[in-house]
Scaffold this motif. Structure first.
Motif: not given
Length: 233
Positions: A123-125, A64-65, A55-57
């Motif tokens: 952010q997904m990746i 975070w998704i 879950g870190e962005v």
């Protein structure tokens, strides 16, 4: 919308190709294999895993998704692949549409970020990983993809909050990886070699966007608030 890279999407972790390379190295010695390839893959061998926090962005304020594991591949950028591009995309749909398809393992593509009309960012990746967003393997490996909700033929899709939030995001990426703020290094999906996409389209205001990115890049970074308790007098 993001587009799959020109290879079969792989799961996170060690793939068959990596295991084969590792086995070959043990059998014939590293001198026989390409040093560049081994240099990129050593950290994927058993027992050598880059520490990550769930879950870190990378971008402050992003939500975070997670995208499906099938829409990206694990990497160790910029150590294994230099990051020197930001690629701008438009969904041809809404924010929720982008989230849904990027979480779909059958879609085969996803961008690192999705920007909503009101400026909210998902952010997904992780930036250190390779997203399947450009439809070109080399460009996927060297770039970070930013998706925006909206339609290429609707100028109203691109709101002031969206431009501002996206510019802050891109400016942060440019600072982190020392990327020049110009049209060579900040480009549209339409400009990726071999693509059949047209986004971000004729209504994306590049002059405005680059100006905002430069302003954000040059803005002094605010010091992080101290977490230490104040001493009593």
């Amino acid at each position: 919308m993001g587009d799959a890279e020109q290879e079969k999407p792989g799961r996170r972790g060690i793939d068959r190709r990596t295991l084969l390379i590792g086995g070959a190295a043990a059998a014939v010695g590293t001198a026989v294999l390409a040093g560049d390839e081994l240099g990129r893959l050593w950290w994927r061998l058993p027992g050598v895993v880059k520490k990550r926090k769930e879950g870190e962005v990378d971008a402050p304020g992003a939500q975070w998704i997670a995208a499906s594991d099938y829409n990206w591949r694990r990497a160790d950028r910029p150590d294994d692949y230099e990051i020197d591009r930001v690629i701008i995309h438009v969904v041809q749909g809404g924010y929720q549409t982008a989230l849904r398809v990027f979480k779909d393992p059958g879609h085969g593509a996803a961008a690192h970020y999705v920007v909503r009309k009101d400026g909210h960012i998902a952010q997904m990746i992780r930036e250190l990983d390779v997203a399947f967003h450009a439809g070109n393997r080399s460009y996927n490996e060297r770039s970070i993809g930013i998706e925006h909700e909206g339609f290429v033929d609707q100028k109203s899709s691109f709101t002031a909050p969206m431009y501002a939030a996206s510019a802050r995001l891109t400016a942060g990426i440019c600072r982190r990886y020392d990327i020049p703020v110009d049209r060579e290094h900040i480009m549209g999906h339409v400009e990726v070699p071999g693509t059949d996409h047209t986004d971000p389209g004729p209504h994306w205001d590049w002059d405005r966007y680059l100006r905002l990115v430069r302003e954000e890049r040059d803005r002094p970074e605010q010091p992080k608030p101290s977490t230490k308790p104040e001493k009593k007098a």
